[in-house]
Design an enzyme around this catalytic site. Structure first.
Site, short mmCIF file in Angstrom:
data_model
loop_
_atom_site.label_atom_id
_atom_site.label_comp_id
_atom_site.label_asym_id
_atom_site.label_seq_id
_atom_site.Cartn_x
_atom_site.Cartn_y
_atom_site.Cartn_z
CD GLU A 56 -0.35 9.40 1.34
OE1 GLU A 56 -0.61 9.72 0.17
OE2 GLU A 56 -0.71 8.32 1.85
CG HIS A 87 24.77 -9.48 -0.99
ND1 HIS A 87 26.08 -9.90 -0.89
CD2 HIS A 87 24.05 -10.34 -0.24
CE1 HIS A 87 26.14 -10.98 -0.13
NE2 HIS A 87 24.92 -11.28 0.28
CE LYS A 211 -4.57 11.69 -5.25
NZ LYS A 211 -5.48 11.33 -4.15
#
Length: 248
Positions: A56, A87, A211
């Site tokens: 960001e 794993h 937004k």
């Protein structure tokens, strides 16, 4: 860490050194993926925080001079607790086609405050095993097949190419002070990289448009009006929502 960053010479300055390593990997070695790998379960959310911190802050493509950059800035940040990652994705780290720079993080001491001696010994043995795995993974990333001397050459599918960059950071123990120092280390690193890349690490305009459009889209979904102004893809998605809600 704040005082160290402010006063330490550049050659000994940890945030500066970490920033330069990252820039070397991204801009000179063209490694655009960076994994954060803590070997302590209490740090399981740290990769996610660093992901937000770096991507960001430095996920920018326009300089402070309002020019489009012609170089890579922030790599893709991701990660997982080391034993879990072993794993899941370490196969790619060792033998995949996508180069990844890695940060290994581990406390030197753990479980020293457990009073039950037998229980503490078992836990400390587990911690030694975690440290051994941490060091083994970074060693193989660095040396590849040379990490283990052998008189025979293994088949290609068992080969480890090595020469993969990683940084291992050790701290005495995990406590509020060392956690704060670790976070500050990465925050100052991001600032240094932003200065060198000539980008503003302290704004996030890239999320603003999403937004704004989300607010407009929510109103269209709620009122079922204004759909004609949207593109075909968005219109089809909203219509699917309306159909599904009517059938529920």
């Amino acid at each position: 860490m704040d005082e160290h960053f402010r006063t330490a010479p550049l050659a000994e300055n940890l945030p500066v050194q970490l920033a330069l390593i990252g820039i070397w990997n991204v801009n000179f070695l063209d490694i655009r993926s960076h994994a954060v790998l803590p070997y302590d379960g209490r740090l399981k959310h740290l990769p996610g925080y660093f992901q937000q911190l770096e991507m960001e802050s430095n996920g920018k493509s326009v300089t402070n001079d309002d020019a489009v950059v012609d170089y890579s800035t922030c790599p893709v940040i991701w990660g997982e607790i080391g034993p879990n990652g072993q794993h899941a994705f370490y196969q790619l780290l060792h033998q995949g086609t996508q180069p990844v720079a890695c940060d290994f993080l581990a406390p030197i001491n753990r479980y020293n405050d457990v009073e039950d001696v037998r229980f503490r010994d078992d836990l400390m043995a587990q911690h030694r095993l975690a440290l051994a795995n941490c060091f083994a993974q970074s060693r193989v990333l660095m040396l590849g097949d040379d990490a283990i001397k052998s008189e025979t050459t293994p088949p290609s599918y068992k080969r480890y190419r090595g020469n993969q960059p990683s940084t291992t950071m050790l701290f005495d123990s995990l406590n509020p002070a060392t956690l704060g120092a670790l976070i500050a280390l990465y925050e100052h690193k991001v600032f240094v990289q932003g200065v060198i890349w000539n980008i503003d690490s302290f704004d996030q305009w890239g999320v603003e448009l999403g937004k704004k459009i989300a607010t407009e889209t929510e109103e269209i979904i709620a009122t079922q009006s204004g759909l004609d102004a949207l593109d075909d893809s968005s219109r089809g998605l909203i219509e699917a929502i309306w159909r599904g809600q009517q059938q529920a």
